[in-house]
Design a protein around this motif. Structure first.
Motif, PDB file in Angstrom:
ATOM      1  N   LYS A  69       0.823  -1.210   0.000  1.00  0.00           N
ATOM      2  CA  LYS A  69       0.000   0.000   0.000  1.00  0.00           C
ATOM      3  C   LYS A  69       0.859   1.261   0.000  1.00  0.00           C
ATOM      4  O   LYS A  69       0.668   2.161  -0.835  1.00  0.00           O
ATOM      5  CB  LYS A  69      -0.932   0.007   1.206  1.00  0.00           C
ATOM      6  CG  LYS A  69      -1.700   1.322   1.379  1.00  0.00           C
ATOM      7  CD  LYS A  69      -2.550   1.328   2.644  1.00  0.00           C
ATOM      8  CE  LYS A  69      -3.220   2.679   2.853  1.00  0.00           C
ATOM      9  NZ  LYS A  69      -4.074   2.702   4.068  1.00  0.00           N
ATOM     10  N   SER A 102      -7.796   2.902   4.242  1.00  0.00           N
ATOM     11  CA  SER A 102      -8.085   1.638   3.566  1.00  0.00           C
ATOM     12  C   SER A 102      -7.234   0.499   4.121  1.00  0.00           C
ATOM     13  O   SER A 102      -6.097   0.705   4.577  1.00  0.00           O
ATOM     14  CB  SER A 102      -7.849   1.769   2.057  1.00  0.00           C
ATOM     15  OG  SER A 102      -6.504   2.114   1.790  1.00  0.00           O
ATOM     16  N   ASP A 103      -7.787  -0.682   4.085  1.00  0.00           N
ATOM     17  CA  ASP A 103      -7.105  -1.879   4.575  1.00  0.00           C
ATOM     18  C   ASP A 103      -6.079  -2.339   3.535  1.00  0.00           C
ATOM     19  O   ASP A 103      -6.451  -2.665   2.403  1.00  0.00           O
ATOM     20  CB  ASP A 103      -8.133  -2.989   4.817  1.00  0.00           C
ATOM     21  CG  ASP A 103      -7.530  -4.208   5.471  1.00  0.00           C
ATOM     22  OD1 ASP A 103      -6.434  -4.638   5.059  1.00  0.00           O
ATOM     23  OD2 ASP A 103      -8.163  -4.748   6.408  1.00  0.00           O
ATOM     24  N   ASN A 105      -4.530  -5.073   3.135  1.00  0.00           N
ATOM     25  CA  ASN A 105      -4.790  -6.424   2.634  1.00  0.00           C
ATOM     26  C   ASN A 105      -5.900  -6.426   1.588  1.00  0.00           C
ATOM     27  O   ASN A 105      -5.828  -7.160   0.598  1.00  0.00           O
ATOM     28  CB  ASN A 105      -5.168  -7.350   3.787  1.00  0.00           C
ATOM     29  CG  ASN A 105      -5.063  -8.813   3.405  1.00  0.00           C
ATOM     30  OD1 ASN A 105      -4.034  -9.261   2.904  1.00  0.00           O
ATOM     31  ND2 ASN A 105      -6.127  -9.562   3.633  1.00  0.00           N
ATOM     32  N   ASP A 106      -6.913  -5.586   1.805  1.00  0.00           N
ATOM     33  CA  ASP A 106      -7.995  -5.469   0.822  1.00  0.00           C
ATOM     34  C   ASP A 106      -7.455  -4.954  -0.517  1.00  0.00           C
ATOM     35  O   ASP A 106      -7.842  -5.445  -1.584  1.00  0.00           O
ATOM     36  CB  ASP A 106      -9.086  -4.523   1.328  1.00  0.00           C
ATOM     37  CG  ASP A 106      -9.903  -5.122   2.466  1.00  0.00           C
ATOM     38  OD1 ASP A 106      -9.814  -6.342   2.682  1.00  0.00           O
ATOM     39  OD2 ASP A 106     -10.619  -4.344   3.140  1.00  0.00           O
ATOM     40  N   LEU A 107      -6.579  -3.981  -0.434  1.00  0.00           N
ATOM     41  CA  LEU A 107      -5.990  -3.410  -1.652  1.00  0.00           C
ATOM     42  C   LEU A 107      -5.187  -4.463  -2.403  1.00  0.00           C
ATOM     43  O   LEU A 107      -5.292  -4.585  -3.632  1.00  0.00           O
ATOM     44  CB  LEU A 107      -5.083  -2.229  -1.297  1.00  0.00           C
ATOM     45  CG  LEU A 107      -5.773  -1.014  -0.677  1.00  0.00           C
ATOM     46  CD1 LEU A 107      -4.732   0.002  -0.208  1.00  0.00           C
ATOM     47  CD2 LEU A 107      -6.727  -0.355  -1.672  1.00  0.00           C
ATOM     48  N   ILE A 109      -5.468  -7.754  -2.247  1.00  0.00           N
ATOM     49  CA  ILE A 109      -6.349  -8.804  -2.761  1.00  0.00           C
ATOM     50  C   ILE A 109      -7.023  -8.365  -4.055  1.00  0.00           C
ATOM     51  O   ILE A 109      -7.083  -9.126  -5.034  1.00  0.00           O
ATOM     52  CB  ILE A 109      -7.418  -9.175  -1.710  1.00  0.00           C
ATOM     53  CG1 ILE A 109      -6.769  -9.944  -0.549  1.00  0.00           C
ATOM     54  CG2 ILE A 109      -8.529 -10.027  -2.340  1.00  0.00           C
ATOM     55  CD1 ILE A 109      -7.705 -10.222   0.607  1.00  0.00           C
ATOM     56  N   VAL A 110      -7.526  -7.134  -4.083  1.00  0.00           N
ATOM     57  CA  VAL A 110      -8.218  -6.646  -5.280  1.00  0.00           C
ATOM     58  C   VAL A 110      -7.256  -6.513  -6.457  1.00  0.00           C
ATOM     59  O   VAL A 110      -7.590  -6.901  -7.587  1.00  0.00           O
ATOM     60  CB  VAL A 110      -8.918  -5.300  -4.991  1.00  0.00           C
ATOM     61  CG1 VAL A 110      -9.328  -4.623  -6.294  1.00  0.00           C
ATOM     62  CG2 VAL A 110     -10.148  -5.526  -4.123  1.00  0.00           C
ATOM     63  N   LYS A 113      -6.579  -9.889  -7.850  1.00  0.00           N
ATOM     64  CA  LYS A 113      -7.712 -10.384  -8.617  1.00  0.00           C
ATOM     65  C   LYS A 113      -7.787  -9.723  -9.994  1.00  0.00           C
ATOM     66  O   LYS A 113      -8.096 -10.374 -10.997  1.00  0.00           O
ATOM     67  CB  LYS A 113      -9.011 -10.158  -7.844  1.00  0.00           C
ATOM     68  CG  LYS A 113      -9.189 -11.095  -6.657  1.00  0.00           C
ATOM     69  CD  LYS A 113     -10.528 -10.881  -5.972  1.00  0.00           C
ATOM     70  CE  LYS A 113     -10.729 -11.891  -4.847  1.00  0.00           C
ATOM     71  NZ  LYS A 113     -12.021 -11.718  -4.160  1.00  0.00           N
ATOM     72  N   ASP A 148     -18.201  -6.437  -6.153  1.00  0.00           N
ATOM     73  CA  ASP A 148     -17.431  -6.036  -4.975  1.00  0.00           C
ATOM     74  C   ASP A 148     -16.063  -6.705  -4.911  1.00  0.00           C
ATOM     75  O   ASP A 148     -15.133  -6.160  -4.319  1.00  0.00           O
ATOM     76  CB  ASP A 148     -18.202  -6.388  -3.695  1.00  0.00           C
ATOM     77  CG  ASP A 148     -19.447  -5.533  -3.518  1.00  0.00           C
ATOM     78  OD1 ASP A 148     -19.588  -4.537  -4.257  1.00  0.00           O
ATOM     79  OD2 ASP A 148     -20.277  -5.857  -2.650  1.00  0.00           O
ATOM     80  N   ASP A 149     -15.952  -7.888  -5.501  1.00  0.00           N
ATOM     81  CA  ASP A 149     -14.691  -8.629  -5.449  1.00  0.00           C
ATOM     82  C   ASP A 149     -13.543  -7.885  -6.120  1.00  0.00           C
ATOM     83  O   ASP A 149     -12.373  -8.160  -5.842  1.00  0.00           O
ATOM     84  CB  ASP A 149     -14.844  -9.998  -6.114  1.00  0.00           C
ATOM     85  CG  ASP A 149     -15.691 -10.949  -5.284  1.00  0.00           C
ATOM     86  OD1 ASP A 149     -15.862 -10.682  -4.076  1.00  0.00           O
ATOM     87  OD2 ASP A 149     -16.180 -11.947  -5.842  1.00  0.00           O
ATOM     88  N   VAL A 152     -12.349  -1.708  -4.113  1.00  0.00           N
ATOM     89  CA  VAL A 152     -12.112  -1.216  -2.756  1.00  0.00           C
ATOM     90  C   VAL A 152     -12.752   0.162  -2.748  1.00  0.00           C
ATOM     91  O   VAL A 152     -12.187   1.128  -3.269  1.00  0.00           O
ATOM     92  CB  VAL A 152     -10.616  -1.109  -2.406  1.00  0.00           C
ATOM     93  CG1 VAL A 152     -10.451  -0.543  -0.994  1.00  0.00           C
ATOM     94  CG2 VAL A 152      -9.940  -2.466  -2.503  1.00  0.00           C
TER      95      VAL A 152
END
Length: 283
Positions: A69, A102-103, A105-107, A109-110, A113, A148-149, A152
């Motif tokens: 990040k 923002s998280d 890990n979420d960033l 993961i997206v 993907k 949503d997957d 973010v």
């Protein structure tokens, strides 16, 4: 009205028929120069995006998503870096705030993907011999990207994700930039296209006198408009013996859309300023 006819009407309003239909001895040369310049500009920061979409590197960051990040996205991703450091645009304060909370890990993961989806799409779905014949937006198979997957909220939305995809695979992913959305509005002659909110491409709040680009516009539908616009651009290019490398299909579309938006730059800037001043306008 079928989608093809809508696109054809947009083409007429855009000026594709008039501008690109004009014959002159040096037209082919001018068009070739425009394409060459567009490709040169596109390549300037492309390597940075391709480096981000490196599966091995993304896997390494699984042990340190915070570094991904604060280092990769904040400093090495051109569109995010420029957004975070554009201090003159106060409207971006919200984005800076959302990014800060923002998280990590979420960033990660997206982005992973998006990387996997784009690679799979390009290698296993895209067929350069049949792609241009697609005649329905559903056949592009992009609906998954609007879920949503692959989002973010507040940080990686439609515009930023499309920029990332576009920079790595410009043959199949068009750039849904702010300018592109404005361009579609102008190309459609500002018609409502039967939308209750007066525009398909903009979010218009008459009561609050606020208008801005439609941040929630479905990528799969935008991509189909871009796909159809390219068909017309390609047809005119071929008629003038101008070669377009299909690996850079949407670079040509992006350059065209940017040109359309730039023709209305003064009006858009004025309307944005009116919003800042509390008056009526478009953003």
């Amino acid at each position: 009205m079928c989608i093809r006819k809508k696109i054809q009407k947009i083409a007429t309003n855009l000026g594709i028929e008039d501008i690109m239909g004009k014959k002159s001895l040096d037209f082919s040369t001018k068009l070739t120069d425009i394409i060459t310049e567009s490709l040169d500009n596109f390549e300037k920061d492309r390597a940075k995006y391709k480096d981000i979409f490196d599966k091995e590197k993304l896997e390494e960051y699984e042990d340190d998503p915070q570094s991904f990040k604060s280092t990769v996205l904040k400093n090495e991703c051109p569109i995010i870096h420029s957004t975070l450091h554009n201090k003159r645009a106060k409207e971006l304060d919200k984005y800076r705030y959302e990014f800060s909370i923002s998280d990590p890990n979420d960033l990660l993961i997206v982005v992973k993907k998006l990387c996997c989806f784009s690679e799979e799409y390009y290698n296993n779905f895209y067929n350069k011999d049949s792609y241009d014949a697609i005649d329905n937006y559903k056949k592009l198979k992009f609906s998954e990207l609007d879920t949503d997957d692959y989002t973010v909220y507040g940080v990686i939305g439609g515009g930023i994700k499309s920029q990332m995809l576009y920079k790595v695979y410009p043959s199949v992913f068009p750039n849904r930039s702010r300018g592109a959305m404005w361009a579609l509005w102008y190309l459609a002659d500002k018609e409502s296209l039967d939308c209750k909110k007066n525009s398909e491409f903009l979010m218009i709040d008459v009561e609050k006198s606020i208008t801005q680009q439609n941040y929630f516009y479905p990528y799969e539908l935008f991509a189909f408009y871009a796909h159809q616009i390219f068909q017309m651009l390609k047809q005119k290019a071929e008629a003038n013996n101008v070669y377009i490398d299909l690996e850079y299909r949407y670079v040509i579309v992006d350059a065209f859309m940017s040109f359309i938006a730039k023709q209305h730059e003064e009006e858009i800037s004025l309307l944005k300023q009116q919003i800042k001043d509390g008056g009526y306008g478009y953003a």
